[in-house]
Design a protein around this motif. Structure first.
Motif, short mmCIF file in Angstrom:
data_model
loop_
_atom_site.label_atom_id
_atom_site.label_comp_id
_atom_site.label_asym_id
_atom_site.label_seq_id
_atom_site.Cartn_x
_atom_site.Cartn_y
_atom_site.Cartn_z
N VAL A 1 1.00 -1.53 -0.31
CA VAL A 1 -0.01 0.29 -0.14
C VAL A 1 1.08 1.50 0.01
O VAL A 1 0.35 2.04 -1.22
N ALA A 2 1.74 1.60 0.67
CA ALA A 2 2.79 2.76 0.52
C ALA A 2 2.93 2.74 -0.39
O ALA A 2 3.84 3.94 -1.25
N GLY A 3 3.75 1.65 -0.94
CA GLY A 3 4.56 1.47 -2.46
C GLY A 3 3.42 1.89 -3.81
O GLY A 3 4.07 3.12 -4.65
N LEU A 4 2.03 1.64 -3.70
CA LEU A 4 1.90 2.17 -4.54
C LEU A 4 1.07 3.49 -4.02
O LEU A 4 0.60 4.67 -5.43
N GLY A 5 0.97 3.92 -3.35
CA GLY A 5 0.42 5.44 -2.57
C GLY A 5 1.76 6.41 -3.05
O GLY A 5 1.64 7.73 -3.10
N ALA A 6 2.85 5.67 -2.81
CA ALA A 6 4.26 6.94 -3.32
C ALA A 6 4.27 7.03 -4.76
O ALA A 6 5.13 8.39 -5.26
N PHE A 7 3.75 6.75 -5.66
CA PHE A 7 3.53 6.89 -6.90
C PHE A 7 3.08 7.42 -7.83
O PHE A 7 1.66 7.82 -6.98
N SER A 8 3.54 8.74 -8.41
CA SER A 8 3.17 10.20 -9.09
C SER A 8 2.33 10.53 -9.87
O SER A 8 2.10 10.75 -10.32
N GLY A 9 2.93 9.30 -10.90
CA GLY A 9 1.92 9.00 -12.51
C GLY A 9 2.96 8.59 -13.55
O GLY A 9 4.60 8.49 -13.35
N ALA A 10 2.17 8.07 -14.49
CA ALA A 10 3.33 7.92 -15.67
C ALA A 10 2.65 9.06 -17.21
O ALA A 10 1.72 9.83 -16.87
N ALA A 11 3.48 9.40 -17.46
CA ALA A 11 3.76 10.26 -18.01
C ALA A 11 2.27 10.07 -19.15
O ALA A 11 1.75 9.41 -19.82
N ARG A 12 1.79 11.27 -18.92
CA ARG A 12 0.81 11.48 -20.07
C ARG A 12 -0.76 10.59 -20.01
O ARG A 12 -1.60 9.92 -20.51
N ARG A 13 -0.86 10.38 -18.56
CA ARG A 13 -1.82 9.80 -17.82
C ARG A 13 -1.71 10.58 -16.34
O ARG A 13 -1.30 10.52 -15.47
N PHE A 14 -3.39 11.65 -16.79
CA PHE A 14 -3.75 12.59 -16.31
C PHE A 14 -2.34 12.68 -15.30
O PHE A 14 -2.22 14.05 -14.36
N ASP A 15 -1.79 13.92 -16.55
CA ASP A 15 -0.74 14.73 -15.97
C ASP A 15 -0.64 15.81 -15.58
O ASP A 15 -0.92 16.11 -16.92
N PHE A 16 -0.54 16.54 -14.92
CA PHE A 16 -0.72 18.65 -14.61
C PHE A 16 0.62 18.90 -15.49
O PHE A 16 1.19 18.49 -15.02
N ARG A 17 0.16 19.77 -15.94
CA ARG A 17 0.57 20.76 -16.94
C ARG A 17 1.25 21.66 -16.50
O ARG A 17 2.00 22.24 -16.96
N GLY A 18 0.30 22.30 -14.74
CA GLY A 18 0.23 24.16 -14.43
C GLY A 18 -0.86 24.66 -14.58
O GLY A 18 -2.18 23.73 -14.71
N GLU A 19 -0.92 25.69 -14.12
CA GLU A 19 -1.99 26.43 -13.01
C GLU A 19 -1.88 27.78 -13.60
O GLU A 19 -0.91 28.63 -13.62
N SER A 20 -2.87 28.53 -14.02
CA SER A 20 -2.99 29.98 -14.87
C SER A 20 -3.89 30.13 -14.81
O SER A 20 -5.64 29.85 -14.96
#
Length: 466
Positions: free
Chosen positions: A310-329
């Motif tokens: 569970v800890a390892g899965l929770g630490a994963f931040s994502g794969a490229a282009r999979r709900f990838d945060f690009r920024g905020e403005s």
């Protein structure tokens, strides 16, 4: 039975399209295993620098002389007759392997964990590799995307586990010999290759049938295709271990009480007679909870402590282009997603809805392939209608030639939301004008729509200046 190749008999290996994410993964692993590796790609890309530093001889621009003293040629499905290197390899009688066969050779001597499915396989493979590495198990892995959390798309580990994404698009996943097979879902796709939905399901059955006695098949109980495969394999292969996961009450590993928690998502996991744990992810959406549950099942089979998994899965931040945060403005958050099948688009927009809260969701969608658009234009329109506005670019052709009468208007004519067709030149301004503070904008598709994220952020910034 597929033909098996060992590293020992490959000799010197030349890889065509070596900058591609799949072929570069094979090159990295072959270099790590001590093979003499060379390769060619059409243009200079950053990954080629990495491969040169690892010891590969790299050429840019295809030429017969680039083969050098190669004994084996590794190619992807897009390499065809007429390419000078391919034609030279045929003339010289070199061993020619598909990328998947090259990857299969690097699996030799490992316990192989493969992840297949119409959707979710990249994220699920990445979650498993990250979880195992986080636990100190040093897996070897190969993933079909560049993974920020892992730092690379392929890595040779010192442990005995090999985690690989298994691509069904051209049936090349049948070249593997898995010990564990995860099936995230089975839906109609890649009908340009298979010809029918029945053939798609048969391919997944053939893939599951590659498992040896006492092998493990892990299927999503929430997906009808995957669930049906689990039922069939339990009946026909009593020697196999078959496990299911999902929100379904009938699943062996059950998810419940899914809910957002700040910017994260959480749910309860239940298995066995009384075992339970809480799973919390940095990835939004129920589909990602399902992906992680598949990873959790793999972790338990590898002997991991549930808390460590569970800890390892929770630490994963994502794969490229999979709900990838690009920024905020201007108070607008911009995300990018590789979704290119209606089910994937719907999952991405449901996740966007959860993230947006009271805000609106706006989407810029680029259909991928003429054949896929022709087959699923109504389903795409239905999924996109979940957004408050949906703007659609022209079709990204990729490997296909145009089909008469098949344009993105097939999608926009069916939309039940604001928006419509938009050109690449005007897309950023149109999307920026649609959004207000608190909203979410998503760029969705497997083509160059991903480049629009920075343009949208720039258009939002310009609106602030005004």
């Amino acid at each position: 039975m597929q033909e098996l190749h060992t590293l020992e008999n490959l000799g010197n290996v030349h890889l065509m399209g070596i900058a591609g994410v799949g072929v570069s993964a094979v090159a990295r692993l072959m270099l790590a295993r001590g093979l003499k590796v060379s390769g060619t790609d059409a243009k200079e890309l950053p990954v080629l620098t990495d491969l040169r530093e690892a010891g590969a001889r790299i050429c840019v621009g295809y030429d017969a002389k680039n083969l050098g003293d190669a004994d084996t040629l590794v190619i992807s499905s897009i390499i065809k007759e007429g390419n000078p290197e391919y034609d030279e390899a045929v003339a010289r009688g070199l061993r020619i392997l598909h990328r998947s066969q090259g990857l299969a050779a690097t699996m030799e001597g490992h316990r192989v964990i493969t992840v297949a499915g119409t959707h979710g396989k990249t994220t699920t493979t990445s979650l498993i590799a990250f979880m195992l590495r986080d636990a100190g198990l040093s897996p070897t892995f190969a993933v079909g995307a560049n993974i920020a959390s892992l730092g690379v798309n392929a890595e040779y580990g010192q442990g005995g586990l090999f985690v690989a994404e298994a691509d069904e698009s051209d049936a090349s996943f049948l070249n593997y010999s898995p010990d564990v097979a995860v099936i995230t879902n089975i839906e109609a796709d890649h009908l340009d290759h298979y010809g029918s939905v029945e053939a798609v399901h048969q391919a997944f059955y053939d893939f599951a049938s590659l498992l040896p006695e006492s092998g493990l098949l892990i299927c999503c109980a929430d997906d009808p295709g995957s669930r049906a495969l689990a039922v069939r394999m339990r009946s026909e292969r009593p020697d196999l271990r078959v496990q299911t996961y999902g929100f379904s009450e009938q699943a062996d590993l059950r998810l419940a009480n899914a809910h957002p928690r700040g910017q994260r998502f959480a749910c309860d996991l239940h298995w066995g007679s009384a075992e339970a744990a809480e799973l919390e992810l940095a990835l939004p959406g129920n589909h990602n909870l399902l992906n992680a549950a598949a990873g959790f099942a793999v972790g338990l089979d590898c002997g991991m402590d549930p808390a460590a998994a569970v800890a390892g899965l929770g630490a994963f931040s994502g794969a490229a282009r999979r709900f990838d945060f690009r920024g905020e403005s201007a108070g607008v958050r911009v995300y990018d997603d590789y979704a290119h099948h209606p089910t994937e688009v719907l999952a991405a927009l449901r996740a966007a809805r959860a993230v947006a809260g009271e805000g609106a969701v706006h989407v810029l969608f680029q259909p991928h392939l003429f054949s896929r658009t022709q087959e699923f234009h109504r389903e795409f329109a239905s999924a996109l209608s979940l957004a408050d506005s949906a703007h659609v670019l022209e079709i990204y052709a990729a490997r296909e030639s145009p089909i008469p009468g098949v344009t993105s208007e097939l999608v926009t004519s069916e939309l039940d939301t604001a928006g419509g067709p938009v050109s690449m030149a005007e897309a950023a301004v149109v999307l920026a004008a649609s959004a207000k503070a608190g909203d979410v904008i998503m760029t969705i598709g497997a083509g160059d729509v991903t480049e629009q994220g920075s343009a949208i952020l720039a258009a939002l910034e310009e609106r602030l200046v005004r």
